[in-house]
Design a protein around this motif. Structure first.
Motif, PDB file in Angstrom:
ATOM      1  N   LYS A 222      -5.950  11.578  -9.364  1.00 47.31           N
ATOM      2  CA  LYS A 222      -7.211  10.566  -9.264  1.00 47.31           C
ATOM      3  C   LYS A 222      -6.534  10.102  -7.101  1.00 47.31           C
ATOM      4  CE  LYS A 222      -7.701   6.709 -12.549  1.00 47.31           C
ATOM      5  NZ  LYS A 222      -7.651   5.659 -12.792  1.00 47.31           N
ATOM      6  N   LYS A 223      -7.856   9.635  -6.203  1.00 44.93           N
ATOM      7  CA  LYS A 223      -7.553  10.216  -4.700  1.00 44.93           C
ATOM      8  C   LYS A 223      -7.868   8.383  -4.795  1.00 44.93           C
ATOM      9  CE  LYS A 223     -10.159  14.931  -4.327  1.00 44.93           C
ATOM     10  NZ  LYS A 223     -10.696  15.535  -3.702  1.00 44.93           N
ATOM     11  N   VAL A 224      -7.133   8.091  -3.822  1.00 47.79           N
ATOM     12  CA  VAL A 224      -7.078   6.575  -3.620  1.00 47.79           C
ATOM     13  C   VAL A 224      -7.394   6.031  -1.966  1.00 47.79           C
ATOM     14  CG1 VAL A 224      -6.069   4.016  -4.180  1.00 47.79           C
ATOM     15  CG2 VAL A 224      -5.492   6.069  -5.709  1.00 47.79           C
ATOM     16  N   VAL A 225      -8.302   5.570  -1.304  1.00 48.72           N
ATOM     17  CA  VAL A 225      -8.497   5.282  -0.379  1.00 48.72           C
ATOM     18  C   VAL A 225      -8.062   3.693  -0.598  1.00 48.72           C
ATOM     19  CG1 VAL A 225     -10.015   5.624   1.526  1.00 48.72           C
ATOM     20  CG2 VAL A 225      -9.865   7.313  -0.025  1.00 48.72           C
ATOM     21  N   VAL A 226      -7.560   3.058   0.464  1.00 51.87           N
ATOM     22  CA  VAL A 226      -7.143   1.398   0.716  1.00 51.87           C
ATOM     23  C   VAL A 226      -7.419   1.422   2.187  1.00 51.87           C
ATOM     24  CG1 VAL A 226      -5.380   0.093   0.255  1.00 51.87           C
ATOM     25  CG2 VAL A 226      -5.571   1.436  -1.259  1.00 51.87           C
ATOM     26  N   ASN A 227      -8.168   0.949   2.692  1.00 45.58           N
ATOM     27  CA  ASN A 227      -8.378   0.115   3.777  1.00 45.58           C
ATOM     28  C   ASN A 227      -8.788  -1.717   3.485  1.00 45.58           C
ATOM     29  OD1 ASN A 227     -10.150   2.212   4.640  1.00 45.58           O
ATOM     30  ND2 ASN A 227     -12.064   1.271   3.461  1.00 45.58           N
ATOM     31  N   LEU A 228      -7.562  -1.647   4.847  1.00 49.63           N
ATOM     32  CA  LEU A 228      -6.981  -2.699   5.488  1.00 49.63           C
ATOM     33  C   LEU A 228      -8.098  -3.862   5.987  1.00 49.63           C
ATOM     34  CD1 LEU A 228      -5.124  -5.080   4.639  1.00 49.63           C
ATOM     35  CD2 LEU A 228      -3.313  -3.635   5.721  1.00 49.63           C
ATOM     36  N   HIS A 229      -8.405  -5.417   5.767  1.00 53.37           N
ATOM     37  CA  HIS A 229      -8.482  -6.206   7.497  1.00 53.37           C
ATOM     38  C   HIS A 229      -8.359  -7.096   7.155  1.00 53.37           C
ATOM     39  CE1 HIS A 229     -11.915  -2.489   7.246  1.00 53.37           C
ATOM     40  NE2 HIS A 229     -12.089  -2.668   5.749  1.00 53.37           N
ATOM     41  N   PRO A 230      -8.698  -8.278   8.506  1.00 52.49           N
ATOM     42  CA  PRO A 230      -8.865  -6.803   9.896  1.00 52.49           C
ATOM     43  C   PRO A 230      -7.205  -6.331  10.475  1.00 52.49           C
ATOM     44  CG  PRO A 230      -8.874  -9.187   9.516  1.00 52.49           C
ATOM     45  CD  PRO A 230      -7.965  -9.214   8.468  1.00 52.49           C
ATOM     46  N   ASP A 231      -7.610  -6.320  11.333  1.00 53.56           N
ATOM     47  CA  ASP A 231      -6.594  -6.294  12.273  1.00 53.56           C
ATOM     48  C   ASP A 231      -5.913  -6.645  12.892  1.00 53.56           C
ATOM     49  OD1 ASP A 231      -8.388  -3.259  12.048  1.00 53.56           O
ATOM     50  OD2 ASP A 231      -9.341  -3.023  13.896  1.00 53.56           O
ATOM     51  N   THR A 232      -6.268  -7.899  13.359  1.00 48.97           N
ATOM     52  CA  THR A 232      -4.829  -9.397  13.449  1.00 48.97           C
ATOM     53  C   THR A 232      -4.140  -9.359  12.234  1.00 48.97           C
ATOM     54  OG1 THR A 232      -6.647 -10.660  13.018  1.00 48.97           O
ATOM     55  CG2 THR A 232      -7.072  -9.980  14.930  1.00 48.97           C
ATOM     56  N   ASP A 233      -3.067  -9.557  12.901  1.00 49.93           N
ATOM     57  CA  ASP A 233      -2.412 -10.273  12.086  1.00 49.93           C
ATOM     58  C   ASP A 233      -2.630 -11.901  11.343  1.00 49.93           C
ATOM     59  OD1 ASP A 233      -0.320 -10.246   9.694  1.00 49.93           O
ATOM     60  OD2 ASP A 233       1.129  -9.752  11.471  1.00 49.93           O
ATOM     61  N   ILE A 234      -1.504 -12.166  10.240  1.00 49.32           N
ATOM     62  CA  ILE A 234      -1.552 -13.475   9.910  1.00 49.32           C
ATOM     63  C   ILE A 234       0.132 -13.703   9.397  1.00 49.32           C
ATOM     64  CG2 ILE A 234      -2.225 -15.569   8.237  1.00 49.32           C
ATOM     65  CD1 ILE A 234      -4.695 -14.106   8.697  1.00 49.32           C
ATOM     66  N   THR A 235       0.257 -15.258   9.270  1.00 48.03           N
ATOM     67  CA  THR A 235       1.779 -15.554   9.534  1.00 48.03           C
ATOM     68  C   THR A 235       1.680 -16.548   7.860  1.00 48.03           C
ATOM     69  OG1 THR A 235       2.963 -15.057  11.498  1.00 48.03           O
ATOM     70  CG2 THR A 235       3.876 -16.774   9.871  1.00 48.03           C
TER      71      THR A 235
ATOM     72  N   ILE B 103       0.690  -1.589  -0.293  1.00 44.41           N
ATOM     73  CA  ILE B 103      -0.249  -0.321   0.351  1.00 44.41           C
ATOM     74  C   ILE B 103       0.869   1.254  -0.125  1.00 44.41           C
ATOM     75  CG2 ILE B 103      -1.823   1.406   1.461  1.00 44.41           C
ATOM     76  CD1 ILE B 103      -2.975  -1.303   2.338  1.00 44.41           C
ATOM     77  N   GLY B 104       1.827   1.559   0.417  1.00 43.28           N
ATOM     78  CA  GLY B 104       2.734   2.028   0.829  1.00 43.28           C
ATOM     79  C   GLY B 104       3.995   2.514  -1.013  1.00 43.28           C
ATOM     80  N   LYS B 105       3.980   1.260  -1.079  1.00 44.46           N
ATOM     81  CA  LYS B 105       4.677   1.839  -3.030  1.00 44.46           C
ATOM     82  C   LYS B 105       3.281   2.355  -3.592  1.00 44.46           C
ATOM     83  CE  LYS B 105       6.953  -1.899  -4.590  1.00 44.46           C
ATOM     84  NZ  LYS B 105       6.965  -2.879  -4.464  1.00 44.46           N
ATOM     85  N   LEU B 106       2.132   2.254  -3.670  1.00 47.73           N
ATOM     86  CA  LEU B 106       1.513   2.692  -4.449  1.00 47.73           C
ATOM     87  C   LEU B 106       1.503   4.183  -4.861  1.00 47.73           C
ATOM     88  CD1 LEU B 106      -1.193   1.111  -5.658  1.00 47.73           C
ATOM     89  CD2 LEU B 106      -2.477   2.038  -3.894  1.00 47.73           C
ATOM     90  N   ASN B 107       1.666   4.082  -5.903  1.00 44.87           N
ATOM     91  CA  ASN B 107       1.950   5.561  -6.556  1.00 44.87           C
ATOM     92  C   ASN B 107       0.920   5.995  -7.388  1.00 44.87           C
ATOM     93  OD1 ASN B 107       3.173   7.942  -6.788  1.00 44.87           O
ATOM     94  ND2 ASN B 107       4.534   7.693  -8.742  1.00 44.87           N
ATOM     95  N   PRO B 108      -0.343   6.515  -7.222  1.00 43.63           N
ATOM     96  CA  PRO B 108      -1.348   7.128  -8.225  1.00 43.63           C
ATOM     97  C   PRO B 108      -0.636   8.066  -9.185  1.00 43.63           C
ATOM     98  CG  PRO B 108      -2.451   7.034  -6.504  1.00 43.63           C
ATOM     99  CD  PRO B 108      -0.963   6.786  -5.618  1.00 43.63           C
ATOM    100  N   SER B 109      -2.094   8.026  -9.517  1.00 47.39           N
ATOM    101  CA  SER B 109      -1.503   9.507 -10.733  1.00 47.39           C
ATOM    102  C   SER B 109      -2.719  10.280  -9.746  1.00 47.39           C
ATOM    103  CB  SER B 109      -2.329   9.295 -12.212  1.00 47.39           C
ATOM    104  OG  SER B 109      -3.850   9.026 -12.142  1.00 47.39           O
ATOM    105  N   ASN B 110      -2.186  11.886  -9.965  1.00 42.15           N
ATOM    106  CA  ASN B 110      -2.409  13.209  -9.910  1.00 42.15           C
ATOM    107  C   ASN B 110      -3.750  13.475  -9.417  1.00 42.15           C
ATOM    108  OD1 ASN B 110       0.792  13.557  -8.952  1.00 42.15           O
ATOM    109  ND2 ASN B 110       0.657  15.011 -10.974  1.00 42.15           N
TER     110      ASN B 110
ATOM    111  N   ASN C   1       0.538  -5.500  -8.338  1.00 42.28           N
ATOM    112  CA  ASN C   1      -0.209  -5.589  -9.748  1.00 42.28           C
ATOM    113  C   ASN C   1      -1.922  -6.217  -9.319  1.00 42.28           C
ATOM    114  OD1 ASN C   1       1.401  -6.556 -12.262  1.00 42.28           O
ATOM    115  ND2 ASN C   1       2.770  -7.316 -11.049  1.00 42.28           N
ATOM    116  N   LEU C   2      -1.775  -6.561  -8.717  1.00 38.72           N
ATOM    117  CA  LEU C   2      -3.461  -5.692  -7.637  1.00 38.72           C
ATOM    118  C   LEU C   2      -3.828  -4.775  -8.183  1.00 38.72           C
ATOM    119  CD1 LEU C   2      -4.114  -9.301  -6.366  1.00 38.72           C
ATOM    120  CD2 LEU C   2      -4.684  -8.601  -8.743  1.00 38.72           C
ATOM    121  N   LEU C   3      -3.038  -4.169  -6.995  1.00 41.31           N
ATOM    122  CA  LEU C   3      -3.205  -2.491  -6.692  1.00 41.31           C
ATOM    123  C   LEU C   3      -2.973  -1.928  -7.935  1.00 41.31           C
ATOM    124  CD1 LEU C   3      -1.880  -1.951  -3.062  1.00 41.31           C
ATOM    125  CD2 LEU C   3      -4.135  -2.701  -3.729  1.00 41.31           C
ATOM    126  N   GLU C   4      -2.110  -1.918  -8.434  1.00 44.41           N
ATOM    127  CA  GLU C   4      -2.138  -1.258  -9.683  1.00 44.41           C
ATOM    128  C   GLU C   4      -2.986  -0.982 -10.711  1.00 44.41           C
ATOM    129  OE1 GLU C   4       1.099  -1.339 -11.948  1.00 44.41           O
ATOM    130  OE2 GLU C   4       2.992  -1.365  -9.308  1.00 44.41           O
TER     131      GLU C   4
END
Length: 478
Positions: free
Chosen positions: A351-364, A342-349, A378-381
């Motif tokens: 476009k306004k991009v909002v990314v929501n990440l679910h859930p709050d817990t982590d998985i290994t 998500i941090g690497k995502l570099n949208p064009s000027n 690739n999917l985010l781009e």
């Protein structure tokens, strides 16, 4: 190039049409020739059947009917004149007591006109040869002894495999010396009519109308038709294959050109970053700032990682099977990896991009970290590229009961039709709607994603409707 291909396509189409027209014309001419040949054969068969019927009539002649002819031939100025006086005697009606001579018959007929004796007189002026005249006399004799009947001839014709439409007896106004043949070659009713004079002197004939079936003609033309059809299909197939090959080469050339442009575009950004970082490192004053130096080094590492990832993508696309892609498996935090993407995502000027990440817990998760980053990137781009100005992306992940991890990326973009959904993972495939909107791309991103997922023995699918966004769902076994 495009114009030349269109001209070639048009020229090939014209050649195919001209060839097909010429071939049809030749086949039709061949058909007419074969039809006439068959009608010739059928005509001869009809005459042979009639002669067979006459032979059967001759075999049934009895002595109750006697024919006594007298012929006079006169020649004047190279003109032949035949005069016939013929007496026919039915011995069942008139008992001949005197000698059976023409003079006695003439005397008896002129004096008594008895029942059972008939006189016939025929005059022929230079319209036939002597052999024709004697043949006519023979037919007259046969008809007087055994009058012709339709049914025996009809049976003989049908036994010889001929389809008879009509058979009838008739009387002509004048003498008919030879059979008359009439060919009807209309498309709907092909037939052969034969008019045979069975009694020339009295102008009586039998008319036989035979149907000319299409199947016998086709059978005679079978070899020609099959060869013509084979050569026609082969030639047209070669024309079509030639055009298809040219179009495919043009398509490949277009892909190659787009690939080069896309590769240059992808490489420009990390190379520009590296050039800027190298220029910065060449300035000793700027390098004394520790924080700035660390930022430049971090940017350099990021640019180099982008280059490495891009070259790895090109390498992986060259593999014919996903199982050939080498994996470097390790265990790591899935949530941290998603945050990096998500941090690497570099949208064009624009476009306004909002990314929501679910859930709050982590998985290994256990996977190839670099490949998984490439998958999510690739999917985010794509979610950003194929969306409108306001982009909303939902990323969800969870553990499944079958010891696998499910990751979904949902967007509010343009969506994909059901017909396109079946092909979007194919190499170089791009939907017509995307091409019409002028959105750049080569159709390799999702192919690459699918190959990396399958290399992990996982699956990827899509849920989408046009104008309603898309959801990509990945399951990776653990």
């Amino acid at each position: 190039m495009e114009r030349r291909i269109k001209i070639l396509n048009g020229f090939t189409a014209i050649v195919i049409v001209l060839f097909a027209t010429m071939q049809c014309n030749w086949l039709y001419s061949r058909y007419r020739y074969t039809l006439h040949e068959y009608q010739d054969t059928l005509y001869n068969r009809v005459l042979n059947v009639i002669e067979t019927g006459n032979e059967l009539r001759r075999a049934s002649v009895n002595d109750s009917i006697l024919v006594v002819p007298n012929m006079k031939l006169s020649v004047s100025n190279a003109t032949h004149r035949f005069e016939f006086e013929i007496y026919t005697i039915n011995t069942r009606l008139y008992d001949i007591k005197d000698s059976l001579t023409f003079a006695n018959l003439a005397r008896i007929y002129e004096s008594e006109h008895p029942a059972g004796i008939e006189k016939h007189t025929f005059v022929i002026d230079n319209s036939a040869t002597e052999s024709d005249v004697f043949d006519a006399l023979e037919r007259f004799r046969l008809d007087e002894c055994v009058p012709i009947e339709i049914e025996p001839f009809n049976s003989l014709l049908r036994r010889n495999g001929m389809e008879i439409r009509n058979i009838e007896l008739g009387h002509a106004d004048s003498m008919m010396w030879h059979p008359i043949r009439t060919d009807n070659v209309s498309l709907r009713h092909k037939s052969l009519m034969v008019v045979y004079p069975y009694d020339i002197f009295e102008g009586e004939y039998i008319r036989i109308d035979c149907a000319v079936g299409l199947s016998p003609v086709i059978r005679q033309m079978a070899d020609t038709l099959l060869l013509s059809l084979f050569l026609s299909v082969l030639l047209i197939g070669c024309f079509v294959a030639q055009i298809a090959t040219i179009r495919e080469q043009h398509r490949i050339e277009s892909f190659r050109s787009n690939f080069v442009h896309a590769m240059i575009h992808e490489l420009k950004r990390p190379i520009a970053t590296l050039k800027m970082c190298v220029s910065y490192m060449g300035n000793e004053q700027l390098m004394q700032d520790v924080a700035s130096r660390q930022t430049v080094i971090a940017d350099s590492h990021l640019a180099l990682d982008s280059l490495s990832a891009y070259f790895a993508k090109l390498r992986d696309l060259t593999f014919s099977r996903a199982t050939e892609i080498p994996l470097n498996l390790s265990s790591f935090s899935l949530r941290d990896l998603l945050n990096i993407c998500i941090g690497k995502l570099n949208p064009s000027n624009n476009k306004k991009v909002v990314v929501n990440l679910h859930p709050d817990t982590d998985i290994t998760i256990t996977a190839d970290k670099i490949h998984l980053i490439n998958i999510i990137d690739n999917l985010l781009e794509n979610a950003v590229k194929y969306s409108r100005e306001d982009v909303h992306i939902e990323i969800d992940y969870q553990e499944q009961d079958n010891d696998s991890i499910r990751i979904s990326v949902k967007d509010n973009g343009l969506g994909i039709s059901k017909s396109d959904s079946r092909h979007i993972f194919e190499k170089f495939y791009r939907s017509r709607a995307v091409i019409d909107k002028g959105i750049p791309g080569m159709g390799l991103g999702l192919t690459y994603v699918r190959m990396l997922v399958e290399a992990h023995r996982g699956t990827i699918c899509i849920e989408s409707e046009q104008t309603s966004g898309s959801t990509f769902i990945i399951e990776l076994p653990q």
